[in-house]
Motif scaffolding. Structure first.
Motif, PDB file in Angstrom:
ATOM      1  N   MET A 184       0.897  -1.154   0.000  1.00  0.00           N
ATOM      2  CA  MET A 184       0.000   0.000   0.000  1.00  0.00           C
ATOM      3  C   MET A 184       0.940   1.210   0.000  1.00  0.00           C
ATOM      4  SD  MET A 184      -3.123   1.303   0.572  1.00  0.00           S
ATOM      5  CE  MET A 184      -3.990   2.540   1.535  1.00  0.00           C
ATOM      6  N   VAL A 185       0.918   1.983  -1.078  1.00  0.00           N
ATOM      7  CA  VAL A 185       1.859   3.095  -1.227  1.00  0.00           C
ATOM      8  C   VAL A 185       1.122   4.435  -1.222  1.00  0.00           C
ATOM      9  CG1 VAL A 185       3.504   4.204  -2.805  1.00  0.00           C
ATOM     10  CG2 VAL A 185       3.574   1.725  -2.470  1.00  0.00           C
ATOM     11  N   ILE A 186       1.522   5.285  -0.315  1.00  0.00           N
ATOM     12  CA  ILE A 186       0.966   6.630  -0.232  1.00  0.00           C
ATOM     13  C   ILE A 186       2.107   7.598  -0.501  1.00  0.00           C
ATOM     14  CG2 ILE A 186      -0.162   8.317   1.288  1.00  0.00           C
ATOM     15  CD1 ILE A 186      -1.777   5.802   0.769  1.00  0.00           C
ATOM     16  N   GLN A 187       1.919   8.486  -1.479  1.00  0.00           N
ATOM     17  CA  GLN A 187       2.985   9.440  -1.806  1.00  0.00           C
ATOM     18  C   GLN A 187       2.466  10.856  -1.700  1.00  0.00           C
ATOM     19  OE1 GLN A 187       4.708   7.799  -5.566  1.00  0.00           O
ATOM     20  NE2 GLN A 187       6.471   9.019  -4.947  1.00  0.00           N
ATOM     21  N   LEU A 188       3.137  11.664  -0.947  1.00  0.00           N
ATOM     22  CA  LEU A 188       2.731  13.063  -0.917  1.00  0.00           C
ATOM     23  C   LEU A 188       3.916  13.992  -0.711  1.00  0.00           C
ATOM     24  CD1 LEU A 188       2.255  13.926   2.461  1.00  0.00           C
ATOM     25  CD2 LEU A 188       0.502  12.263   1.998  1.00  0.00           C
ATOM     26  N   GLU A 220      -7.092   6.680  -0.322  1.00  0.00           N
ATOM     27  CA  GLU A 220      -8.115   6.021  -1.133  1.00  0.00           C
ATOM     28  C   GLU A 220      -7.521   5.506  -2.448  1.00  0.00           C
ATOM     29  OE1 GLU A 220     -11.980   6.549  -0.950  1.00  0.00           O
ATOM     30  OE2 GLU A 220     -12.421   6.950  -3.054  1.00  0.00           O
ATOM     31  N   MET A 221      -6.693   6.355  -3.081  1.00  0.00           N
ATOM     32  CA  MET A 221      -6.072   5.949  -4.352  1.00  0.00           C
ATOM     33  C   MET A 221      -5.161   4.746  -4.153  1.00  0.00           C
ATOM     34  SD  MET A 221      -6.925   7.929  -6.856  1.00  0.00           S
ATOM     35  CE  MET A 221      -5.564   7.831  -8.013  1.00  0.00           C
ATOM     36  N   GLY A 222      -4.403   4.797  -3.058  1.00  0.00           N
ATOM     37  CA  GLY A 222      -3.465   3.708  -2.760  1.00  0.00           C
ATOM     38  C   GLY A 222      -4.217   2.391  -2.652  1.00  0.00           C
ATOM     39  N   ALA A 223      -5.369   2.444  -1.991  1.00  0.00           N
ATOM     40  CA  ALA A 223      -6.169   1.227  -1.842  1.00  0.00           C
ATOM     41  C   ALA A 223      -6.716   0.779  -3.198  1.00  0.00           C
ATOM     42  CB  ALA A 223      -7.305   1.477  -0.861  1.00  0.00           C
ATOM     43  N   ARG A 224      -7.217   1.746  -3.954  1.00  0.00           N
ATOM     44  CA  ARG A 224      -7.785   1.411  -5.273  1.00  0.00           C
ATOM     45  C   ARG A 224      -6.775   0.729  -6.187  1.00  0.00           C
ATOM     46  NH1 ARG A 224     -12.155   4.221  -7.634  1.00  0.00           N
ATOM     47  NH2 ARG A 224     -13.386   5.290  -6.072  1.00  0.00           N
ATOM     48  N   ARG A 270       0.323  -7.044   6.533  1.00  0.00           N
ATOM     49  CA  ARG A 270       1.166  -8.111   7.103  1.00  0.00           C
ATOM     50  C   ARG A 270       0.640  -9.476   6.669  1.00  0.00           C
ATOM     51  NH1 ARG A 270       2.117  -7.690  13.271  1.00  0.00           N
ATOM     52  NH2 ARG A 270      -0.024  -8.436  13.324  1.00  0.00           N
ATOM     53  N   LYS A 271      -0.684  -9.606   6.699  1.00  0.00           N
ATOM     54  CA  LYS A 271      -1.273 -10.886   6.245  1.00  0.00           C
ATOM     55  C   LYS A 271      -0.927 -11.131   4.780  1.00  0.00           C
ATOM     56  CE  LYS A 271      -5.312 -10.792   9.243  1.00  0.00           C
ATOM     57  NZ  LYS A 271      -6.652 -10.175   9.235  1.00  0.00           N
ATOM     58  N   ALA A 272      -0.853 -10.036   4.027  1.00  0.00           N
ATOM     59  CA  ALA A 272      -0.573 -10.162   2.595  1.00  0.00           C
ATOM     60  C   ALA A 272       0.937 -10.233   2.315  1.00  0.00           C
ATOM     61  CB  ALA A 272      -1.166  -8.968   1.858  1.00  0.00           C
ATOM     62  N   ARG A 273       1.716 -10.224   3.372  1.00  0.00           N
ATOM     63  CA  ARG A 273       3.190 -10.248   3.262  1.00  0.00           C
ATOM     64  C   ARG A 273       3.713  -9.083   2.436  1.00  0.00           C
ATOM     65  NH1 ARG A 273       5.784 -14.413   5.319  1.00  0.00           N
ATOM     66  NH2 ARG A 273       4.530 -16.074   6.184  1.00  0.00           N
ATOM     67  N   ALA A 274       3.131  -7.946   2.680  1.00  0.00           N
ATOM     68  CA  ALA A 274       3.597  -6.726   2.014  1.00  0.00           C
ATOM     69  C   ALA A 274       3.743  -5.640   3.079  1.00  0.00           C
ATOM     70  CB  ALA A 274       2.604  -6.324   0.927  1.00  0.00           C
ATOM     71  N   GLY A 275       3.875  -4.416   2.654  1.00  0.00           N
ATOM     72  CA  GLY A 275       4.064  -3.339   3.622  1.00  0.00           C
ATOM     73  C   GLY A 275       3.152  -2.159   3.330  1.00  0.00           C
ATOM     74  N   PHE A 276       3.171  -1.223   4.237  1.00  0.00           N
ATOM     75  CA  PHE A 276       2.409   0.018   4.094  1.00  0.00           C
ATOM     76  C   PHE A 276       3.435   1.145   4.131  1.00  0.00           C
ATOM     77  CE2 PHE A 276      -0.990   2.813   6.458  1.00  0.00           C
ATOM     78  CZ  PHE A 276      -1.007   3.683   5.379  1.00  0.00           C
ATOM     79  N   GLY A 277       3.663   1.765   2.991  1.00  0.00           N
ATOM     80  CA  GLY A 277       4.704   2.792   2.911  1.00  0.00           C
ATOM     81  C   GLY A 277       4.124   4.178   2.721  1.00  0.00           C
TER      82      GLY A 277
END
Ligand SMILES: Nc1ncnc2c1ncn2[C@@H]1O[C@H](COP(=O)(O)OP(=O)(O)OP(=O)(O)O)[C@@H](O)[C@H]1O
Ligand SMILES: [Mg+2]
Length: 391
Positions: A73-77, A98-102, A164-171
């Protein structure tokens, strides 16, 4: 040579034809991604700091791209200064969530993330975005207290647990992070701290001016331990040479030793300058070989380009009083100036100049490396000012 084929890319955040000299930072971020994949805990986010035009944004984009490829999940600002900037930054954060989720729709991660969608749509209120998001189902009771700290924490928890369940990260990738408003900065640092303790794969990856690490430490005492800090600076000689020769060679052209040396001296290891002089040299050269005369002319033309763009952009935003202040600083060249000394040069008290100084800081032209000191954020600014006729 044909300008249409010119590989060089001077421009804010524009990816260079050859990204050189930043492998250790890229490796450090790769490691973070790999460890998130294996749910290894105890990692820190990263903070890149440095002067204008050294390649912080480019690097941040490379990291974000790498994270996206791994279904994070990537959020850039990009944070903006002042009250208006604060509102904009927060609204952007809400939109980006919202965009990151989409963007993750249709990926294997989506099924996990669904549980966190309620929090994503709920947080808008706390971020000052009214009536935001009708596209995702609202889950009551999470991230909707209206209190920024509580809501950000709940949101980060929900998204992180899913990732974490998806074995990824939130950046959360924040450019110009020194401009983040104090409240949001403090909240984010607290949540990053908590994430470390709870094993949430939430990472803030920030980039900003050299005063950013100090701002973080000021906001939270444990700030120093939260991040892997990297100073992004001038490139060494080998990397600088590669930044020029590799793109040139790839297109079947070449550059003589002496021409290369001329361009390298002019650019002084600064990525923006390498791109600018590289571009000028390409355009000027008539054959397939860039020689010393071409290089000398490229420095001349490139410097005019820099004066009209890179430097002028900052200079023009300064008021006459601010310009006087910058001129007084320029007497110290590229080194930092003592604020007391600058005030003395202007025949005023340091206090009287405090407003001017802080306006210049919020415009991002200068920064305070230490208490009582002031320095240009733009490499070569002092020499540029010397070239300007006094108004
Ligand atoms: N590692 C690199 N090798 C070659 N060129 C680079 C490198 N990094 C950045 N550049 C070039 O330098 C220029 C400036 O990059 P970027 O905008 O990322 O700098 P920055 O540090 O974010 O500057 P600012 O503080 O003004 O935002 C761009 O033209 C980019 O193509
Ligand atoms: Mg930048």
């Amino acid at each position: 040579m044909d300008p249409a084929l010119n590989p060089f890319a001077p421009g804010s955040g524009v990816r260079p034809p050859e990204l050189v000299g930043r492998q250790s930072e890229i490796d450090a971020f790769d490691l973070l991604v790999v460890r998130a994949k294996s749910n290894t805990m105890g990692d820190r986010g990263m903070v890149l700091s440095g002067l204008r035009g050294v390649g912080k944004t480019v690097l941040l984009n490379v990291f974000a791209e790498q994270a996206r490829r791994n279904h994070w999940m990537v959020i850039q600002l990009e944070a903006q200064p002042g009250v208006e900037g604060m509102t904009k930054t927060r609204a952007k954060l809400a939109r980006e969530l919202e965009m990151g989720a989409r963007r993750l729709r249709g990926t294997p991660v989506w099924s996990y993330l669904k549980d966190a969608l309620g929090s994503i749509s709920n947080i808008s209120g706390s971020l000052g975005v009214a009536g935001f998001s009708a596209s995702v189902a609202t889950k009551h009771g999470r991230a909707d207290s209206g209190k920024l700290d509580i809501d950000v924490e709940e949101l980060v928890e929900d998204v992180s647990v899913a990732m974490r369940k998806a074995r990824a990260g939130f950046g959360l990738f924040i450019d110009e992070m020194q401009d983040l408003d104090e409240e949001l900065l403090t909240v984010l640092l607290s949540v990053q701290h908590l994430a470390g303790q709870r094993g949430w794969p939430f990472y803030i990856i920030g980039a900003g001016l050299p005063n950013l690490p100090g701002k973080i430490a000021e906001a939270r005492t444990y700030g120093e331990r939260l991040f892997l800090y990297r100073t992004i600076g001038q490139l060494d000689k080998k990397s600088s040479a590669d930044a020029l020769t590799v793109p040139i060679g790839r297109l079947g052209a070449s550059i003589t030793e002496r021409a290369l040396s001329t361009l390298l001296t002019g650019a002084d290891g600064y990525p923006f300058f390498l791109q600018t002089y590289g571009r000028a040299a390409w355009d000027i050269t008539s054959g397939k070989v860039i020689n010393e005369d071409d290089a000398k002319l490229a420095i001349e033309y490139g410097t005019i380009d820099l004066d009209h763009g890179f430097f002028q952009a900052r200079w023009q935003r300064a008021t006459p009083a601010e310009r006087k202040y910058l001129r007084a600083m320029a007497q110290d060249g590229e080194d930092s100036s003592q604020t007391g000394e600058v005030a003395a040069r202007l025949g005023k008290s340091t206090n009287k100049l405090a407003v001017i100084r802080s306006r210049l800081i919020s415009k991002g032209v200068v920064y305070a490396p230490e208490y009582g000191l002031i320095q240009f954020t733009v490499p070569g600014m002092a020499r540029f000012i010397d070239r300007q006729i006094e108004d």
